[in-house]
Design a protein around this motif. Structure first.
Motif, PDB file in Angstrom:
ATOM      1  N   ARG A 199       0.852  -1.182   0.000  1.00 40.23           N
ATOM      2  CA  ARG A 199       0.000   0.000   0.000  1.00 40.23           C
ATOM      3  C   ARG A 199       0.893   1.239   0.000  1.00 40.23           C
ATOM      4  O   ARG A 199       1.933   1.264   0.658  1.00 40.23           O
ATOM      5  CB  ARG A 199      -0.889   0.006   1.252  1.00 40.23           C
ATOM      6  N   THR A 200       0.475   2.269  -0.736  1.00 35.62           N
ATOM      7  CA  THR A 200       1.186   3.547  -0.754  1.00 35.62           C
ATOM      8  C   THR A 200       0.212   4.631  -0.328  1.00 35.62           C
ATOM      9  O   THR A 200      -0.915   4.690  -0.816  1.00 35.62           O
ATOM     10  CB  THR A 200       1.736   3.855  -2.156  1.00 35.62           C
ATOM     11  N   THR A 201       0.645   5.470   0.600  1.00 32.61           N
ATOM     12  CA  THR A 201      -0.211   6.523   1.145  1.00 32.61           C
ATOM     13  C   THR A 201       0.315   7.888   0.730  1.00 32.61           C
ATOM     14  O   THR A 201       1.521   8.154   0.828  1.00 32.61           O
ATOM     15  CB  THR A 201      -0.295   6.429   2.675  1.00 32.61           C
ATOM     16  N   LEU A 202      -0.593   8.755   0.285  1.00 33.17           N
ATOM     17  CA  LEU A 202      -0.238  10.074  -0.231  1.00 33.17           C
ATOM     18  C   LEU A 202      -1.148  11.142   0.367  1.00 33.17           C
ATOM     19  O   LEU A 202      -2.277  10.861   0.764  1.00 33.17           O
ATOM     20  CB  LEU A 202      -0.395  10.113  -1.757  1.00 33.17           C
ATOM     21  N   VAL A 203      -0.647  12.362   0.393  1.00 34.46           N
ATOM     22  CA  VAL A 203      -1.451  13.546   0.701  1.00 34.46           C
ATOM     23  C   VAL A 203      -1.403  14.445  -0.529  1.00 34.46           C
ATOM     24  O   VAL A 203      -0.324  14.842  -0.975  1.00 34.46           O
ATOM     25  CB  VAL A 203      -0.919  14.301   1.933  1.00 34.46           C
ATOM     26  N   ILE A 204      -2.582  14.737  -1.094  1.00 34.21           N
ATOM     27  CA  ILE A 204      -2.651  15.489  -2.345  1.00 34.21           C
ATOM     28  C   ILE A 204      -3.495  16.745  -2.131  1.00 34.21           C
ATOM     29  O   ILE A 204      -4.726  16.647  -2.013  1.00 34.21           O
ATOM     30  CB  ILE A 204      -3.261  14.644  -3.471  1.00 34.21           C
ATOM     31  N   PRO A 205      -2.886  17.904  -2.054  1.00 32.33           N
ATOM     32  CA  PRO A 205      -3.674  19.132  -1.925  1.00 32.33           C
ATOM     33  C   PRO A 205      -4.442  19.419  -3.218  1.00 32.33           C
ATOM     34  O   PRO A 205      -3.935  19.176  -4.318  1.00 32.33           O
ATOM     35  CB  PRO A 205      -2.618  20.218  -1.670  1.00 32.33           C
ATOM     36  N   LEU A 206      -5.669  19.886  -3.086  1.00 34.95           N
ATOM     37  CA  LEU A 206      -6.419  20.330  -4.261  1.00 34.95           C
ATOM     38  C   LEU A 206      -5.916  21.736  -4.585  1.00 34.95           C
ATOM     39  O   LEU A 206      -6.315  22.718  -3.969  1.00 34.95           O
ATOM     40  CB  LEU A 206      -7.921  20.338  -3.964  1.00 34.95           C
ATOM     41  N   TRP A 207      -4.994  21.803  -5.554  1.00 36.78           N
ATOM     42  CA  TRP A 207      -4.240  23.037  -5.781  1.00 36.78           C
ATOM     43  C   TRP A 207      -5.084  24.141  -6.398  1.00 36.78           C
ATOM     44  O   TRP A 207      -4.738  25.320  -6.317  1.00 36.78           O
ATOM     45  CB  TRP A 207      -3.037  22.747  -6.675  1.00 36.78           C
ATOM     46  N   GLU A 208      -6.202  23.778  -7.021  1.00 36.56           N
ATOM     47  CA  GLU A 208      -7.024  24.793  -7.670  1.00 36.56           C
ATOM     48  C   GLU A 208      -8.484  24.363  -7.622  1.00 36.56           C
ATOM     49  O   GLU A 208      -8.807  23.217  -7.968  1.00 36.56           O
ATOM     50  CB  GLU A 208      -6.582  24.982  -9.130  1.00 36.56           C
ATOM     51  N   ASP A 209      -9.354  25.230  -7.137  1.00 39.17           N
ATOM     52  CA  ASP A 209     -10.779  24.928  -7.041  1.00 39.17           C
ATOM     53  C   ASP A 209     -11.446  25.274  -8.366  1.00 39.17           C
ATOM     54  O   ASP A 209     -11.850  26.407  -8.600  1.00 39.17           O
ATOM     55  CB  ASP A 209     -11.408  25.722  -5.891  1.00 39.17           C
ATOM     56  N   ARG A 230      -8.558   3.872  -0.888  1.00 39.40           N
ATOM     57  CA  ARG A 230      -9.163   4.853   0.025  1.00 39.40           C
ATOM     58  C   ARG A 230      -8.872   6.255  -0.475  1.00 39.40           C
ATOM     59  O   ARG A 230      -7.750   6.543  -0.879  1.00 39.40           O
ATOM     60  CB  ARG A 230      -8.601   4.704   1.454  1.00 39.40           C
ATOM     61  N   ILE A 231      -9.885   7.127  -0.452  1.00 44.98           N
ATOM     62  CA  ILE A 231      -9.687   8.542  -0.743  1.00 44.98           C
ATOM     63  C   ILE A 231     -10.642   9.341   0.136  1.00 44.98           C
ATOM     64  O   ILE A 231     -11.836   9.074   0.163  1.00 44.98           O
ATOM     65  CB  ILE A 231      -9.888   8.870  -2.244  1.00 44.98           C
ATOM     66  N   GLU A 232     -10.089  10.270   0.896  1.00 47.99           N
ATOM     67  CA  GLU A 232     -10.881  11.091   1.804  1.00 47.99           C
ATOM     68  C   GLU A 232     -10.447  12.543   1.668  1.00 47.99           C
ATOM     69  O   GLU A 232      -9.255  12.838   1.539  1.00 47.99           O
ATOM     70  CB  GLU A 232     -10.692  10.650   3.257  1.00 47.99           C
ATOM     71  N   SER A 233     -11.406  13.452   1.705  1.00 49.12           N
ATOM     72  CA  SER A 233     -11.089  14.875   1.672  1.00 49.12           C
ATOM     73  C   SER A 233     -11.078  15.425   3.089  1.00 49.12           C
ATOM     74  O   SER A 233     -11.895  15.039   3.927  1.00 49.12           O
ATOM     75  CB  SER A 233     -12.104  15.633   0.818  1.00 49.12           C
ATOM     76  N   ARG A 234     -10.128  16.314   3.348  1.00 55.94           N
ATOM     77  CA  ARG A 234     -10.009  16.957   4.655  1.00 55.94           C
ATOM     78  C   ARG A 234      -9.753  18.440   4.447  1.00 55.94           C
ATOM     79  O   ARG A 234      -9.017  18.834   3.533  1.00 55.94           O
ATOM     80  CB  ARG A 234      -8.833  16.358   5.448  1.00 55.94           C
ATOM     81  N   GLU A 242     -11.037  25.029   1.187  1.00 56.84           N
ATOM     82  CA  GLU A 242      -9.709  24.571   0.764  1.00 56.84           C
ATOM     83  C   GLU A 242      -9.459  23.192   1.367  1.00 56.84           C
ATOM     84  O   GLU A 242      -9.518  23.026   2.592  1.00 56.84           O
ATOM     85  CB  GLU A 242      -8.628  25.551   1.208  1.00 56.84           C
ATOM     86  N   TYR A 243      -9.182  22.200   0.509  1.00 61.61           N
ATOM     87  CA  TYR A 243      -9.102  20.817   0.953  1.00 61.61           C
ATOM     88  C   TYR A 243      -7.826  20.136   0.465  1.00 61.61           C
ATOM     89  O   TYR A 243      -7.194  20.576  -0.488  1.00 61.61           O
ATOM     90  CB  TYR A 243     -10.301  20.014   0.420  1.00 61.61           C
ATOM     91  N   PHE A 244      -7.481  19.036   1.153  1.00 63.78           N
ATOM     92  CA  PHE A 244      -6.496  18.099   0.620  1.00 63.78           C
ATOM     93  C   PHE A 244      -7.132  16.712   0.619  1.00 63.78           C
ATOM     94  O   PHE A 244      -8.123  16.454   1.315  1.00 63.78           O
ATOM     95  CB  PHE A 244      -5.193  18.100   1.433  1.00 63.78           C
ATOM     96  N   PHE A 245      -6.559  15.809  -0.169  1.00 65.33           N
ATOM     97  CA  PHE A 245      -7.043  14.439  -0.242  1.00 65.33           C
ATOM     98  C   PHE A 245      -6.019  13.504   0.389  1.00 65.33           C
ATOM     99  O   PHE A 245      -4.833  13.584   0.078  1.00 65.33           O
ATOM    100  CB  PHE A 245      -7.314  14.018  -1.688  1.00 65.33           C
ATOM    101  N   SER A 246      -6.503  12.650   1.269  1.00 62.64           N
ATOM    102  CA  SER A 246      -5.683  11.577   1.834  1.00 62.64           C
ATOM    103  C   SER A 246      -6.017  10.316   1.046  1.00 62.64           C
ATOM    104  O   SER A 246      -7.184   9.908   0.974  1.00 62.64           O
ATOM    105  CB  SER A 246      -6.001  11.388   3.321  1.00 62.64           C
TER     106      SER A 246
END
Length: 323
Positions: A199-209, A230-234, A242-246
């Motif tokens: 499994r690989t885990t990443l944090v991906i900011p939503l750079w542009e709305d 798994r994908i969750e917005s925080r 303003e969100y990032f995705f885990s």
């Protein structure tokens, strides 16, 4: 090795940590919260910390998702799955009829609501930092009056403190409930080798709305045959909206399809954070189509390299540019 974990002793987090080879003989430090545990790793006070990240009933553990997404980088080096069961405990001499208020961790409360509605419909809930902390507050001689008559905790706490009164056993609404824990170290920790069940885990900011921004992220995985488990917005906490995705993906950084997806993701979202590649605790092998295999990527790369090589040495080749 020195480990921190969400304490006190008797929590499900400690049970997860004790499954790590050598952890029983190592220095184990119980701490009051996930952020405190990860701060100890960042400060070099411990080598790693065991923290909960996901529950099969309640979803992602927001305290962990947020703490690993901000601050200096960390690395997840392994995971553990712990089956979850609960008991209702109280101080000696307490009966179920005496209970008006119950304390436990919020994730535990979410998993016993059905039982509570059926057996203690009028009971109020008091949040606690952990299931074990709530139960230990009921022990005779505790530092202060707990402010509640009962607590929901792991049966392990009762094994360690038999003086607690068990009012009810196996009170979870879902007997198949499982919590996933991760062992988090500093970013210079060795990357675990790939096993084929990773499994690989990443944090991906939503750079542009904007329309299509999330699709552009997801395309990096879909076109390379990388499954998202798994994908969750925080919320980032900076601004409303303003969100990032885990994100968890099936595969390892050393898998060609995963590495290629990360390169594409880095181009469209340079602030992507890599949190680690590590073996899955359930040993579930990734399903990979032939055209997304490592061999297919190598063959395609060799074909392009050959085309570039022939073009680079042919006089007057298209795209050669001015002399």
């Amino acid at each position: 090795m020195r480990y921190a974990y969400l304490g006190p002793a008797g929590t499900f987090t400690e049970a997860a940590l004790l499954g790590v080879e050598g952890a029983r003989e190592a220095e184990r430090r119980p701490v009051s919260s996930v952020p405190v545990a990860l701060a100890a790793v960042r400060a070099g006070e411990v080598d790693a910390a065991m923290v909960p990240i996901e529950n099969s009933v309640e979803g992602g553990v927001t305290a962990t998702l947020d703490a690993v997404a901000t601050g200096s980088e960390l690395r997840i080096v392994r995971e553990a799955l712990v089956p979850v069961s609960f008991v209702l405990v109280a101080a000696p001499g307490t009966t179920l009829a005496d209970v008006r208020t119950v304390s436990t961790h919020s994730h535990a409360w979410a998993q016993v609501r059905g039982w509570m509605d059926g057996h203690l419909p009028g009971a109020d809930y008091v949040p606690a930092s952990s299931t074990a902390a709530a139960a230990l507050s009921l022990l005779p001689g505790a530092a202060a009056e707990p402010g509640f008559e009962a607590a929901v905790c792991s049966p392990v706490v009762v094994e360690q403190h038999p003086e607690l009164e068990v009012l009810a056993e196996d009170i979870g609404d879902n007997r198949a409930a499982v919590t996933r824990f991760v062992l988090v170290a500093r970013p210079d920790a060795p990357l675990p080798p790939r096993t084929g069940a990773d499994r690989t885990t990443l944090v991906i900011p939503l750079w542009e709305d904007r329309a299509g921004a999330l699709m552009e992220i997801l395309e990096q995985f879909a076109t390379r045959g990388v499954n998202l488990s798994r994908i969750e917005s925080r919320p980032t906490g900076n601004f409303l909206g303003e969100y990032f995705f885990s994100v968890d993906v099936d595969g390892h950084l050393h898998d060609a399809r995963v590495a290629d997806a990360l390169m594409g993701l880095r181009r469209v979202c340079p602030s992507t954070r890599f949190l680690g590649s590590y073996p899955r605790a359930d040993h579930k092998l990734a399903t990979v189509a032939r055209h997304h295999s490592d061999g297919a990527f190598r063959e395609a790369a060799a074909w392009v390299a050959a085309l570039q090589g022939r073009g680079a040495h042919r006089p007057g080749a298209a795209g050669a540019g001015p002399a």
